[in-house]
Write a protein that holds these residues in place. Sequence first.
Motif, mmCIF file in Angstrom:
data_model
loop_
_atom_site.group_PDB
_atom_site.id
_atom_site.type_symbol
_atom_site.label_atom_id
_atom_site.label_comp_id
_atom_site.label_asym_id
_atom_site.label_seq_id
_atom_site.Cartn_x
_atom_site.Cartn_y
_atom_site.Cartn_z
ATOM 1 N N PRO A 25 41.279 37.571 63.087
ATOM 2 C CA PRO A 25 40.715 36.442 63.839
ATOM 3 C C PRO A 25 40.655 36.734 65.331
ATOM 4 C CG PRO A 25 42.273 35.658 62.198
ATOM 5 C CD PRO A 25 42.392 37.156 62.209
ATOM 6 N N GLY A 26 39.475 36.536 65.905
ATOM 7 C CA GLY A 26 39.306 36.726 67.345
ATOM 8 C C GLY A 26 39.029 38.164 67.745
ATOM 9 N N ASN A 27 39.155 39.112 66.815
ATOM 10 C CA ASN A 27 38.923 40.528 67.141
ATOM 11 C C ASN A 27 37.541 40.950 66.635
ATOM 12 O OD1 ASN A 27 41.477 40.812 68.267
ATOM 13 N ND2 ASN A 27 42.393 41.321 66.291
ATOM 14 N N LYS A 28 36.615 41.034 67.540
ATOM 15 C CA LYS A 28 35.269 41.429 67.159
ATOM 16 C C LYS A 28 35.189 42.937 66.969
ATOM 17 C CE LYS A 28 32.918 37.657 69.570
ATOM 18 N NZ LYS A 28 31.858 37.308 70.556
ATOM 19 N N VAL A 29 34.310 43.347 66.060
ATOM 20 C CA VAL A 29 34.022 44.768 65.870
ATOM 21 C C VAL A 29 32.659 45.044 66.500
ATOM 22 C CG1 VAL A 29 33.511 46.580 64.199
ATOM 23 C CG2 VAL A 29 35.379 44.982 63.769
ATOM 24 N N ARG A 30 32.620 45.948 67.435
ATOM 25 C CA ARG A 30 31.357 46.265 68.091
ATOM 26 C C ARG A 30 30.431 46.992 67.127
ATOM 27 N NH1 ARG A 30 28.728 50.395 70.354
ATOM 28 N NH2 ARG A 30 27.288 49.912 72.068
ATOM 29 N N VAL A 31 29.253 46.435 66.942
ATOM 30 C CA VAL A 31 28.257 47.072 66.081
ATOM 31 C C VAL A 31 27.498 48.101 66.908
ATOM 32 C CG1 VAL A 31 26.264 46.709 64.594
ATOM 33 C CG2 VAL A 31 28.031 44.939 64.760
ATOM 34 N N PRO A 32 27.548 49.371 66.554
ATOM 35 C CA PRO A 32 26.837 50.389 67.328
ATOM 36 C C PRO A 32 25.346 50.084 67.402
ATOM 37 C CG PRO A 32 28.335 51.407 65.752
ATOM 38 C CD PRO A 32 28.293 49.959 65.410
ATOM 39 N N ASP A 33 24.759 50.288 68.567
ATOM 40 C CA ASP A 33 23.325 50.038 68.732
ATOM 41 C C ASP A 33 22.491 50.808 67.725
ATOM 42 O OD1 ASP A 33 23.894 48.350 70.836
ATOM 43 O OD2 ASP A 33 23.580 49.890 72.370
ATOM 44 N N ARG A 34 22.988 51.986 67.361
ATOM 45 C CA ARG A 34 22.237 52.835 66.433
ATOM 46 C C ARG A 34 22.055 52.153 65.076
ATOM 47 N NH1 ARG A 34 20.372 57.834 66.417
ATOM 48 N NH2 ARG A 34 20.440 59.144 64.544
ATOM 49 N N ILE A 35 22.999 51.310 64.691
ATOM 50 C CA ILE A 35 22.884 50.596 63.423
ATOM 51 C C ILE A 35 21.651 49.701 63.437
ATOM 52 C CG2 ILE A 35 23.974 48.893 61.904
ATOM 53 C CD1 ILE A 35 25.366 51.598 61.891
ATOM 54 N N TRP A 36 21.507 48.901 64.504
ATOM 55 C CA TRP A 36 20.370 47.996 64.587
ATOM 56 C C TRP A 36 19.062 48.762 64.775
ATOM 57 C CZ3 TRP A 36 22.216 44.180 62.398
ATOM 58 C CH2 TRP A 36 23.411 43.562 62.746
ATOM 59 N N VAL A 37 19.110 49.857 65.510
ATOM 60 C CA VAL A 37 17.892 50.658 65.701
ATOM 61 C C VAL A 37 17.404 51.211 64.369
ATOM 62 C CG1 VAL A 37 16.986 52.792 66.703
ATOM 63 C CG2 VAL A 37 18.356 51.253 68.109
ATOM 64 N N LYS A 38 18.319 51.787 63.590
ATOM 65 C CA LYS A 38 17.933 52.415 62.328
ATOM 66 C C LYS A 38 17.500 51.391 61.282
ATOM 67 C CE LYS A 38 18.268 56.714 63.360
ATOM 68 N NZ LYS A 38 17.028 57.538 63.372
ATOM 69 N N THR A 39 18.160 50.250 61.235
ATOM 70 C CA THR A 39 17.735 49.231 60.281
ATOM 71 C C THR A 39 16.363 48.666 60.666
ATOM 72 O OG1 THR A 39 19.053 47.582 61.490
ATOM 73 C CG2 THR A 39 20.044 48.574 59.537
ATOM 74 N N THR A 40 16.101 48.557 61.961
ATOM 75 C CA THR A 40 14.780 48.113 62.403
ATOM 76 C C THR A 40 13.721 49.141 62.048
ATOM 77 O OG1 THR A 40 15.766 46.874 64.240
ATOM 78 C CG2 THR A 40 13.417 47.340 64.384
ATOM 79 N N GLU A 41 14.063 50.426 62.197
ATOM 80 C CA GLU A 41 13.137 51.486 61.796
ATOM 81 C C GLU A 41 12.821 51.405 60.310
ATOM 82 O OE1 GLU A 41 14.688 55.280 62.869
ATOM 83 O OE2 GLU A 41 14.630 54.882 65.029
ATOM 84 N N LEU A 42 13.832 51.144 59.506
ATOM 85 C CA LEU A 42 13.607 51.051 58.064
ATOM 86 C C LEU A 42 12.729 49.848 57.731
ATOM 87 C CD1 LEU A 42 14.126 52.242 55.328
ATOM 88 C CD2 LEU A 42 16.240 50.937 55.162
ATOM 89 N N ARG A 43 12.900 48.751 58.444
ATOM 90 C CA ARG A 43 12.016 47.599 58.243
ATOM 91 C C ARG A 43 10.576 47.964 58.591
ATOM 92 N NH1 ARG A 43 16.467 44.573 60.183
ATOM 93 N NH2 ARG A 43 17.192 43.048 58.639
ATOM 94 N N GLY A 44 10.406 48.704 59.682
ATOM 95 C CA GLY A 44 9.068 49.139 60.052
ATOM 96 C C GLY A 44 8.456 50.031 59.002
ATOM 97 N N LEU A 45 9.245 50.957 58.466
ATOM 98 C CA LEU A 45 8.757 51.851 57.418
ATOM 99 C C LEU A 45 8.354 51.061 56.177
ATOM 100 C CD1 LEU A 45 8.326 54.735 56.338
ATOM 101 C CD2 LEU A 45 10.726 54.746 55.645
ATOM 102 N N CYS A 46 9.182 50.113 55.785
ATOM 103 C CA CYS A 46 8.889 49.304 54.598
ATOM 104 C C CYS A 46 7.626 48.470 54.811
ATOM 105 C CB CYS A 46 10.065 48.391 54.287
ATOM 106 S SG CYS A 46 11.523 49.248 53.646
ATOM 107 N N ALA A 47 7.487 47.872 55.990
ATOM 108 C CA ALA A 47 6.308 47.043 56.265
ATOM 109 C C ALA A 47 5.031 47.878 56.244
ATOM 110 C CB ALA A 47 6.468 46.344 57.611
ATOM 111 N N LEU A 48 5.081 49.066 56.816
ATOM 112 C CA LEU A 48 3.908 49.934 56.815
ATOM 113 C C LEU A 48 3.574 50.407 55.405
ATOM 114 C CD1 LEU A 48 4.657 52.049 60.009
ATOM 115 C CD2 LEU A 48 2.909 50.276 59.748
ATOM 116 N N TYR A 49 4.606 50.641 54.611
ATOM 117 C CA TYR A 49 4.360 51.044 53.227
ATOM 118 C C TYR A 49 3.729 49.907 52.427
ATOM 119 C CZ TYR A 49 5.156 52.438 48.421
ATOM 120 O OH TYR A 49 4.986 52.733 47.098
ATOM 121 N N VAL A 50 4.213 48.675 52.633
ATOM 122 C CA VAL A 50 3.609 47.520 51.974
ATOM 123 C C VAL A 50 2.155 47.383 52.393
ATOM 124 C CG1 VAL A 50 3.619 44.996 51.862
ATOM 125 C CG2 VAL A 50 5.752 46.253 51.623
ATOM 126 N N LEU A 51 1.875 47.585 53.671
ATOM 127 C CA LEU A 51 0.501 47.514 54.172
ATOM 128 C C LEU A 51 -0.391 48.510 53.446
ATOM 129 C CD1 LEU A 51 -1.651 46.576 56.234
ATOM 130 C CD2 LEU A 51 -0.723 48.289 57.819
#
Length: 397
Positions: free
Chosen positions: A19-45
């Motif tokens: 409780p009260g102790n946050k875990v820092r999410v590395p920026d790379r995690i959000w960057v890579k998951t966003t990239e995967l969303r982009g890849l999936c969206a382009l593939y659907v297109l």
Amino acid sequence: MSLFQSNKKLSLRLSATEPGNKVRVPDRIWVKTTELRGLCALYVLLSHIWYQVWPAAAPPWGYRRLPSGSIRYLTGIFYNGHFAVVAFIVLSGYSLGVAAYSRGVDFDICNFAYRRCRRILPPYYAATILSAIVATLVINKKTNSQWDISIPVTLKDMISHILLLQDFTDQTRINYAHWSVATEFHLYLILPFMLFMIERAGALRSTVYTTSATIILMTLVAVLGGKDIASYLGFILYFYLGAIIARISVKRKFEVSPECTKVTRIISLILLTSAFITPTISGVEATDKYLFILDATVAISCCAWLLALPSTAPRRISSGRQRLITLVSTWLHQSGKFSYSLYLVHAPIIAIVWTSVGGERLADKVMFILLIPIGGIASLIFSYGFYKLFEKPYLSH
């Protein structure tokens, strides 16, 4: 002690962090998951461009019209647009799970529901209105293309879309891509229950419970005559698996050994390859028959990829190949930012371009070659503008 507490808010206590102790999410995690969303969206297109030319799904979802000869083998991979939806579902469970578990505080259920509605509904309703206009005023007659399954538009269809119930009624009306938006919204509603079950039963037992319950439910639906929709119930399991991977990642503080990273990436690649080549090797009928197995394969491969996400910063670019990889990654990341808008509006844009270019009058091969750059670019440009108007103002920070 109860996992729930209520003092002017309904919240769920999570134990992935103290409780009260946050875990820092590395920026790379959000960057890579966003990239995967982009890849999936382009593939659907690309997949829906292919379907617009060759409505390959079995009736009533299409005309089971497939390319012939070498074109069928060269482009058969686009039959699998459904797999990208599976990846989206896993990513949603993972992203929401990471956000919940990393905060080190109670999970505010009411605030979560408000933020999800604010994030999803405004652009969805705008896209629904746009699609309904196209389906009633622009392309409202059968054209022997994939868009046919989106028409006609009735009052019942509009009401089901407003209430986000189209995944239980006529899934493809108004916009044949919107069924998954309702499905994902319903998964958001049961996320607090999933988190509660994980806290009470633990990760292993809750995984066994969820997997067993999903398979039993799918079997019952299939036996009762819902064979065509039974495999879609697997999304419950895939969403849950994304949340479990998030919990594991947060508890480990995103620390993954190089050996584990290498093994999971190899497993992910093997599973994805086996799933995507099935239509080419065994035919689309086999893909439809074993859709749940193939979907599960894609989901597990996504989980393996997410588990192996490196937390270290990317290395400096020194070679032409690395610069190319970085360029592609940057492009995918930018596409991922407006991937939801792209998913919402690409279907009517493709249909309009298909009709404008020539529709049935042109040979299928010629149309496909033309529709990829023209329809693809038009969809990207329009969806980016749509994102700026209807999605970005409602993003929660």
